[in-house]
Motif scaffolding. Structure first.
Motif, mmCIF file in Angstrom:
data_model
loop_
_atom_site.group_PDB
_atom_site.id
_atom_site.type_symbol
_atom_site.label_atom_id
_atom_site.label_comp_id
_atom_site.label_asym_id
_atom_site.label_seq_id
_atom_site.Cartn_x
_atom_site.Cartn_y
_atom_site.Cartn_z
ATOM 1 N N LEU A 90 17.473 11.898 -12.232
ATOM 2 C CA LEU A 90 16.756 11.525 -11.105
ATOM 3 C C LEU A 90 17.993 11.215 -9.996
ATOM 4 O O LEU A 90 18.996 10.715 -10.170
ATOM 5 N N PHE A 106 14.095 7.993 -3.807
ATOM 6 C CA PHE A 106 14.174 8.557 -4.858
ATOM 7 C C PHE A 106 13.709 10.002 -5.018
ATOM 8 O O PHE A 106 12.518 10.125 -4.292
ATOM 9 N N GLY A 107 14.120 10.990 -5.370
ATOM 10 C CA GLY A 107 13.461 12.529 -5.656
ATOM 11 C C GLY A 107 12.568 12.304 -6.813
ATOM 12 O O GLY A 107 12.436 11.415 -7.814
ATOM 13 N N PRO A 108 11.790 13.346 -7.095
ATOM 14 C CA PRO A 108 10.672 13.265 -8.012
ATOM 15 C C PRO A 108 11.287 13.538 -9.600
ATOM 16 O O PRO A 108 10.603 13.416 -10.617
ATOM 17 N N PHE B 34 14.584 -6.213 -5.605
ATOM 18 C CA PHE B 34 13.634 -5.089 -5.372
ATOM 19 C C PHE B 34 12.872 -5.183 -6.520
ATOM 20 O O PHE B 34 13.182 -5.354 -7.863
ATOM 21 N N TYR B 36 10.728 -1.834 -8.111
ATOM 22 C CA TYR B 36 10.191 -0.307 -7.621
ATOM 23 C C TYR B 36 9.358 0.211 -8.912
ATOM 24 O O TYR B 36 9.017 -0.483 -10.027
ATOM 25 N N GLN B 38 7.344 3.516 -10.912
ATOM 26 C CA GLN B 38 7.481 4.936 -11.188
ATOM 27 C C GLN B 38 5.939 5.331 -11.919
ATOM 28 O O GLN B 38 5.793 4.874 -12.956
ATOM 29 N N GLY B 43 9.235 10.241 -9.546
ATOM 30 C CA GLY B 43 10.665 9.434 -9.224
ATOM 31 C C GLY B 43 10.011 8.052 -9.016
ATOM 32 O O GLY B 43 8.818 7.672 -8.883
ATOM 33 N N LEU B 44 11.007 7.217 -8.602
ATOM 34 C CA LEU B 44 10.727 5.759 -8.245
ATOM 35 C C LEU B 44 10.382 5.749 -6.836
ATOM 36 O O LEU B 44 11.011 6.358 -6.175
ATOM 37 N N LEU B 46 9.768 2.500 -3.796
ATOM 38 C CA LEU B 46 10.077 0.813 -3.488
ATOM 39 C C LEU B 46 8.629 0.415 -3.397
ATOM 40 O O LEU B 46 7.955 0.866 -2.835
ATOM 41 N N LYS B 49 10.347 -5.937 -1.558
ATOM 42 C CA LYS B 49 11.763 -6.396 -1.686
ATOM 43 C C LYS B 49 11.871 -7.429 -1.175
ATOM 44 O O LYS B 49 10.938 -8.004 -0.303
ATOM 45 N N VAL B 87 5.252 2.549 -14.636
ATOM 46 C CA VAL B 87 6.379 1.548 -15.122
ATOM 47 C C VAL B 87 6.944 1.101 -14.038
ATOM 48 O O VAL B 87 7.374 1.461 -12.991
ATOM 49 N N PHE B 89 10.155 -1.453 -12.324
ATOM 50 C CA PHE B 89 11.607 -1.821 -12.587
ATOM 51 C C PHE B 89 11.763 -2.887 -11.430
ATOM 52 O O PHE B 89 11.751 -2.775 -10.347
ATOM 53 N N LEU B 101 22.498 -0.190 -6.994
ATOM 54 C CA LEU B 101 21.426 -0.977 -7.830
ATOM 55 C C LEU B 101 21.787 -1.294 -9.232
ATOM 56 O O LEU B 101 22.174 -0.450 -9.729
#
Lengths: 115, 113
Positions: A90, A106-108, B34, B36, B38, B43-44, B46, B49, B87, B89, B101
């Protein structure tokens, strides 16, 4: 919406091949990061950069290398892929400055499988 | 050193149930906190926060309050939906980390209809 891109999304490759995972962002962020995500979901920081020509190793040792020649581009390279490199990778970016409340975008992700 | 600990998953709930995912942290100074999320194959992103003690972050029905006295940032939602399956985080950013982070290990949530 975050504009950070990763290619390829999926890659299956044989042992010993050289690979480059691409990451680009259009937000003008100075800070960029690479994480490795294992099957147990945990994220490990493997590389980061605070600007052009700046790269640092992260908390998890990795055989990969990175470069930062342009602000928007932060590719990750494996010179000789091995099955132990199989993972999800990632890429992320965040604004510059010292503020600790800046979020990372974040990217995928790229899912890499080395046979 | 700085660290984040999340409750272990997977967590399985029925639709409309109440959700709590516990998160505690160890950090010097006053970190930002934070959550996050997924979603599968992505990807993750936000979720919310909080940047100082007693701040409450909220988004999409999720809430978390920055509790310095208990060093916690628990995630809550009053009524989960199947689409919340993902998921989650918990993470912190501290002044001695240069913007990096520190993530918890992640908690997988599965919501059944």
């Amino acid at each position: 919406e975050a504009d950070i891109y990763q290619t390829p999304r999926y890659l299956v490759i044989g042992t010993g091949k050289k690979i480059t995972l691409e990451c680009s962002q259009t937000m003008g962020h100075d800070k960029m990061y690479w994480y490795q995500q294992d099957p147990g979901m945990e994220l490990h920081l493997i590389h980061y950069s605070y600007g052009v020509n700046s790269t640092e190793k992260g908390d998890l040792s990795s055989e990969s290398t990175v470069s930062r020649i342009r602000t928007e581009h932060f590719p990750l390279t494996l010179e000789s892929a091995r099955p132990s490199h199989t993972s999800q990778y990632l890429c992320a970016s965040s604004e510059s400055g010292t503020a600790i409340y800046n979020e990372q975008f974040f990217g995928p992700g790229t899912r890499l499988t080395v046979l | 050193g700085n660290s984040v600990t999340q409750m272990e998953g997977p967590v399985t709930l029925s639709e409309e149930a109440f959700l709590t995912i516990n998160c505690t942290y160890t950090a010097t100074g006053y970190p930002s906190l934070f959550w996050y999320v997924q979603y599968p194959g992505e990807g993750l992103q936000l979720l919310l926060k909080a940047t100082k003690a007693d701040d409450k972050g909220s988004n999409k029905g999720f809430e978390a309050t920055y509790r310095k006295e208990t060093t916690s940032f628990h995630l809550e939602k009053g009524s989960v939906q199947v689409s919340d399956s993902a998921v989650y985080f918990c993470a912190l950013s501290a002044s001695n980390q240069g913007g990096k982070l520190i993530f918890g290990q992640g908690t997988e949530l599965s919501v059944k209809p």
